[in-house]
Design a protein around this motif. Sequence first.
Motif, PDB file in Angstrom:
ATOM      1  N   PRO A 281      -4.269  24.376 -14.550  1.00 34.03           N
ATOM      2  CA  PRO A 281      -4.460  22.979 -14.119  1.00 34.03           C
ATOM      3  C   PRO A 281      -3.477  22.531 -13.054  1.00 34.03           C
ATOM      4  N   SER A 282      -2.395  23.275 -12.850  1.00 39.96           N
ATOM      5  CA  SER A 282      -1.413  22.875 -11.841  1.00 39.96           C
ATOM      6  C   SER A 282      -1.855  23.236 -10.424  1.00 39.96           C
ATOM      7  N   ARG A 283      -2.857  24.079 -10.300  1.00 42.91           N
ATOM      8  CA  ARG A 283      -3.326  24.472  -8.969  1.00 42.91           C
ATOM      9  C   ARG A 283      -4.195  23.376  -8.368  1.00 42.91           C
ATOM     10  N   SER A 284      -4.243  23.334  -7.058  1.00 45.16           N
ATOM     11  CA  SER A 284      -5.023  22.312  -6.365  1.00 45.16           C
ATOM     12  C   SER A 284      -6.513  22.580  -6.535  1.00 45.16           C
ATOM     13  N   PRO A 285      -7.348  21.549  -6.366  1.00 42.93           N
ATOM     14  CA  PRO A 285      -8.796  21.766  -6.432  1.00 42.93           C
ATOM     15  C   PRO A 285      -9.283  22.821  -5.444  1.00 42.93           C
ATOM     16  N   VAL A 286      -8.689  22.860  -4.261  1.00 45.00           N
ATOM     17  CA  VAL A 286      -9.100  23.855  -3.264  1.00 45.00           C
ATOM     18  C   VAL A 286      -8.792  25.266  -3.767  1.00 45.00           C
ATOM     19  N   ALA A 287      -7.623  25.448  -4.370  1.00 43.83           N
ATOM     20  CA  ALA A 287      -7.249  26.761  -4.898  1.00 43.83           C
ATOM     21  C   ALA A 287      -8.141  27.150  -6.070  1.00 43.83           C
ATOM     22  N   GLN A 288      -8.475  26.181  -6.914  1.00 48.03           N
ATOM     23  CA  GLN A 288      -9.361  26.469  -8.041  1.00 48.03           C
ATOM     24  C   GLN A 288     -10.752  26.866  -7.550  1.00 48.03           C
ATOM     25  N   ALA A 289     -11.248  26.149  -6.547  1.00 46.89           N
ATOM     26  CA  ALA A 289     -12.557  26.484  -5.983  1.00 46.89           C
ATOM     27  C   ALA A 289     -12.530  27.869  -5.346  1.00 46.89           C
TER      28      ALA A 289
ATOM     29  N   THR B 281     -20.114  25.140  -5.115  1.00 53.18           N
ATOM     30  CA  THR B 281     -21.569  25.170  -4.943  1.00 53.18           C
ATOM     31  C   THR B 281     -21.959  25.379  -3.485  1.00 53.18           C
ATOM     32  N   GLN B 282     -21.203  24.814  -2.558  1.00 50.78           N
ATOM     33  CA  GLN B 282     -21.516  25.027  -1.144  1.00 50.78           C
ATOM     34  C   GLN B 282     -21.317  26.489  -0.746  1.00 50.78           C
TER      35      GLN B 282
ATOM     36  N   TYR C  72       0.842  -1.196   0.000  1.00 54.48           N
ATOM     37  CA  TYR C  72       0.000   0.000   0.000  1.00 54.48           C
ATOM     38  C   TYR C  72       0.875   1.243   0.000  1.00 54.48           C
ATOM     39  N   PRO C  73       1.455   1.600  -1.118  1.00 54.04           N
ATOM     40  CA  PRO C  73       2.317   2.782  -1.170  1.00 54.04           C
ATOM     41  C   PRO C  73       1.533   4.046  -0.875  1.00 54.04           C
ATOM     42  N   LEU C  74       2.226   5.032  -0.283  1.00 54.69           N
ATOM     43  CA  LEU C  74       1.570   6.279   0.085  1.00 54.69           C
ATOM     44  C   LEU C  74       1.288   7.154  -1.122  1.00 54.69           C
ATOM     45  N   SER C  75       2.132   7.067  -2.132  1.00 51.77           N
ATOM     46  CA  SER C  75       1.926   7.921  -3.296  1.00 51.77           C
ATOM     47  C   SER C  75       0.791   7.385  -4.147  1.00 51.77           C
ATOM     48  N   VAL C  76       0.042   8.329  -4.796  1.00 52.88           N
ATOM     49  CA  VAL C  76      -1.077   7.976  -5.664  1.00 52.88           C
ATOM     50  C   VAL C  76      -0.729   8.397  -7.071  1.00 52.88           C
ATOM     51  N   SER C  77      -1.029   7.559  -8.030  1.00 54.88           N
ATOM     52  CA  SER C  77      -0.720   7.896  -9.411  1.00 54.88           C
ATOM     53  C   SER C  77      -1.437   9.165  -9.810  1.00 54.88           C
ATOM     54  N   ALA C  78      -0.754  10.029 -10.529  1.00 52.45           N
ATOM     55  CA  ALA C  78      -1.301  11.339 -10.877  1.00 52.45           C
ATOM     56  C   ALA C  78      -2.000  11.282 -12.219  1.00 52.45           C
ATOM     57  N   ASP C  79      -3.207  10.792 -12.216  1.00 50.96           N
ATOM     58  CA  ASP C  79      -4.038  10.812 -13.415  1.00 50.96           C
ATOM     59  C   ASP C  79      -4.758  12.147 -13.439  1.00 50.96           C
ATOM     60  N   PRO C  80      -4.491  13.019 -14.401  1.00 53.27           N
ATOM     61  CA  PRO C  80      -5.036  14.374 -14.361  1.00 53.27           C
ATOM     62  C   PRO C  80      -6.541  14.441 -14.485  1.00 53.27           C
ATOM     63  N   ASP C  81      -7.193  13.381 -14.933  1.00 54.76           N
ATOM     64  CA  ASP C  81      -8.638  13.457 -15.123  1.00 54.76           C
ATOM     65  C   ASP C  81      -9.346  12.263 -14.505  1.00 54.76           C
ATOM     66  N   ARG C  82      -8.752  11.676 -13.472  1.00 54.58           N
ATOM     67  CA  ARG C  82      -9.368  10.518 -12.845  1.00 54.58           C
ATOM     68  C   ARG C  82     -10.615  10.954 -12.082  1.00 54.58           C
ATOM     69  N   PRO C  83     -11.641  10.081 -11.945  1.00 53.19           N
ATOM     70  CA  PRO C  83     -12.850  10.445 -11.220  1.00 53.19           C
ATOM     71  C   PRO C  83     -12.536  10.860  -9.796  1.00 53.19           C
ATOM     72  N   GLY C  84     -13.141  11.958  -9.360  1.00 48.27           N
ATOM     73  CA  GLY C  84     -12.968  12.423  -7.995  1.00 48.27           C
ATOM     74  C   GLY C  84     -11.903  13.478  -7.830  1.00 48.27           C
ATOM     75  N   LYS C  85     -10.998  13.625  -8.830  1.00 47.17           N
ATOM     76  CA  LYS C  85      -9.920  14.591  -8.659  1.00 47.17           C
ATOM     77  C   LYS C  85     -10.453  16.006  -8.537  1.00 47.17           C
ATOM     78  N   HIS C  86     -11.467  16.344  -9.336  1.00 45.54           N
ATOM     79  CA  HIS C  86     -11.997  17.699  -9.318  1.00 45.54           C
ATOM     80  C   HIS C  86     -13.307  17.795  -8.540  1.00 45.54           C
ATOM     81  N   THR C  87     -13.666  16.741  -7.822  1.00 48.11           N
ATOM     82  CA  THR C  87     -14.924  16.761  -7.092  1.00 48.11           C
ATOM     83  C   THR C  87     -14.969  17.918  -6.117  1.00 48.11           C
ATOM     84  N   ASP C  88     -13.866  18.190  -5.436  1.00 47.75           N
ATOM     85  CA  ASP C  88     -13.862  19.246  -4.440  1.00 47.75           C
ATOM     86  C   ASP C  88     -14.112  20.619  -5.056  1.00 47.75           C
ATOM     87  N   VAL C  89     -13.730  20.835  -6.294  1.00 44.60           N
ATOM     88  CA  VAL C  89     -13.978  22.126  -6.929  1.00 44.60           C
ATOM     89  C   VAL C  89     -15.480  22.363  -7.023  1.00 44.60           C
TER      90      VAL C  89
END
Length: 230
Positions: free
Chosen positions: A176-184, A61-62, A39-56
């Motif tokens: 696209p290099s900014r985090s979802p939180v920063a984009q939101a 909207t919240q 169970y490696p700590l690093s996660v593969s960086a798929d730029p368009d994987r489901p959930g990556k932009h969910t927080d935006v």
Amino acid sequence: MVYCRMWKCSHRSLSDHTGNVPAMPLLIAIACACLANLYPLSVSADPDRPGKHTDVFRLFTQHIQRQIELDKTAFAQASGCTNWFYHQDKQPAAPPIAQPIRLDLVLQSPNKEECLRAYPRGLDSVRQDFQRTQASLSVSLTFYEYALVGDRDDDGRYSRAELQDIFPALALTFDPSRSPVAQAASLAGRFDDWYRLRNLEHLMTGMAQLYDKGYRVSPADRAELDRVTR
């Protein structure tokens, strides 16, 4: 054996009087090493994987929803007190100003004390506040509609392609290099700026840009808009 030697060197204080490492800590160290491989700590960086932009989508909207709730409360008071003051003067209530979004609010009429406390100057002040609160609510609801329309496939997230359309339509640069939180935060900041100015014109221009690219208000969007206006 590699893990065993490394563990001995860094944890000599745990050895017994013979200089040997107790078996249980050694087993724990080996188990931890195995788990790290599984169970490696690093996660593969798929730029368009489901959930990556969910927080935006969720954070944006919240943020708007919180303002909508405040606007609904303010508008309910102003509308109810407008009717109360007109009734006292035996005048027909002022007709509502046409807005892009129909406001289906279930209003609980404020009482006499609330209206006199909120509007001590009477009808003129409540009439001005009625127009102000209605305009503010219209902006927040229209912005919420924009946020929903931007989720083109109604999956509760913004894809990279959607973000690339949403940002420029609000006169923002998408990075696209900014985090979802920063984009939101950027989207929320634009909402705050245009909300303060009641800049409905620029917002509708942005909505038109999305429409030009094929975005539309879906049945799911309409249902959500109906929900927040109740």
